[in-house]
Design a protein around this motif. Structure first.
Motif, mmCIF file in Angstrom:
data_model
loop_
_atom_site.group_PDB
_atom_site.id
_atom_site.type_symbol
_atom_site.label_atom_id
_atom_site.label_comp_id
_atom_site.label_asym_id
_atom_site.label_seq_id
_atom_site.Cartn_x
_atom_site.Cartn_y
_atom_site.Cartn_z
ATOM 1 N N ASP A 62 -8.063 0.892 2.475
ATOM 2 C CA ASP A 62 -8.492 -0.405 2.560
ATOM 3 C C ASP A 62 -10.166 -0.161 2.755
ATOM 4 O O ASP A 62 -10.916 0.331 3.594
ATOM 5 C CB ASP A 62 -8.256 -1.331 3.900
ATOM 6 N N THR A 83 -9.920 -6.801 2.385
ATOM 7 C CA THR A 83 -10.443 -5.928 1.352
ATOM 8 C C THR A 83 -11.481 -6.339 0.445
ATOM 9 O O THR A 83 -12.379 -6.925 0.767
ATOM 10 C CB THR A 83 -9.458 -5.069 0.673
ATOM 11 N N CYS A 87 -7.551 -1.461 -3.884
ATOM 12 C CA CYS A 87 -6.969 -2.710 -3.184
ATOM 13 C C CYS A 87 -7.973 -3.747 -3.513
ATOM 14 O O CYS A 87 -9.043 -3.798 -4.274
ATOM 15 C CB CYS A 87 -7.293 -2.589 -1.766
ATOM 16 N N HIS A 99 -1.948 -3.059 -2.992
ATOM 17 C CA HIS A 99 -2.650 -3.994 -1.709
ATOM 18 C C HIS A 99 -3.188 -5.058 -2.073
ATOM 19 O O HIS A 99 -4.174 -5.470 -1.873
ATOM 20 C CB HIS A 99 -3.668 -2.898 -0.951
ATOM 21 N N ALA A 148 0.800 -1.309 0.089
ATOM 22 C CA ALA A 148 -0.042 0.083 0.086
ATOM 23 C C ALA A 148 0.748 1.210 -0.102
ATOM 24 O O ALA A 148 0.096 2.253 0.162
ATOM 25 C CB ALA A 148 -0.987 -0.073 1.320
#
Length: 235
Positions: free
Chosen positions: A159, A184, A178, A206, A47
């Protein structure tokens, strides 16, 4: 850095003015805004993203004990989406902040204009699946960010799942979204968001990193007729 300093920075804008270092050794992409402004993204993994434009260095969720943060340009602004360990690394913040300390976590629904031709809006990021509500509940106020640089709009999701607030986001040029269960989104949920938001460029971030693999090839295939998909080292 004391906990008191960190908590105070959560509610306030922290601007850091330090000398920059040489260009990053990590993977990068450079895009152009309509007025010719160069916007360079640096990918640190998962991330963690760096954004350089107009002589400013902005970091989003800088995390990683194997990253040479001391070798990266000092931050003019550090944005944090939320306080989970894979998004907030106080050691990385301290190194990047250099001559100051702290970071910025904007309240959802607020916006700032920290620099000329750069604005930032905090947008909602939260789970909606019952089995995932403990990770990112809406009431906690976790954020994603829309960062506008010289008119080019960049969405960094934080997220989240494909909730109604995320699906309503529009007019995005570059989207970082994400994709990793159980925290997520599934591949299908992520594709749903990208189809709704319809960015000009989509960069999955992510993704992976859990016991439930992310089929990044399937994600790319499902969006091949929707937008340009760039796979970068953000697993």
């Amino acid at each position: 850095m004391s906990n008191k300093t960190i908590l105070a920075a959560m509610a306030t804008l922290t601007l850091i003015s330090c000398n920059s270092k040489e260009a990053s050794k990590y993977a990068q992409d450079t895009f152009k805004a309509e007025d010719g402004t160069s916007i360079t993204f640096t990918y640190y993994g998962h991330a963690s993203i760096g954004i350089e434009a107009l002589g400013k260095h902005i970091y989003v969720d800088p995390v990683g004990e194997n990253i040479d943060w001391a070798g990266e340009p000092k931050a003019d602004l550090i944005l944090i989406t939320h306080d989970h360990y894979d998004h907030l690394d106080t050691n990385a913040v301290k190194v990047l902040a250099g001559c100051s300390d702290g970071y910025t976590k904007l309240d959802v629904g607020t916006s700032i204009e920290p620099f000329d031709k750069i604005s930032i809006e905090a947008v909602p990021a939260y789970n909606i699946s019952p089995e995932q509500l403990a990770f990112h509940p809406k009431e906690r106020g976790d954020a994603g960010y829309i960062i506008t640089i010289a008119g080019k709009r960049i969405y960094v999701s934080g997220d989240t799942e494909d909730n109604e607030d995320v699906l309503a986001i529009r007019d995005i040029d570059i989207a970082f979204v994400c994709c990793n269960k159980p925290y997520t989104m599934t591949v299908e949920q992520c594709a749903n968001v990208v189809k709704a938001v319809s960015p000009k460029v989509f960069i999955p971030y992510h993704y992976g990193g859990t016991d439930i693999p992310t089929d990044i090839d399937a994600l790319q295939e499902s969006l091949k007729d929707v937008t340009e998909v760039l796979i970068r080292p953000l697993e």
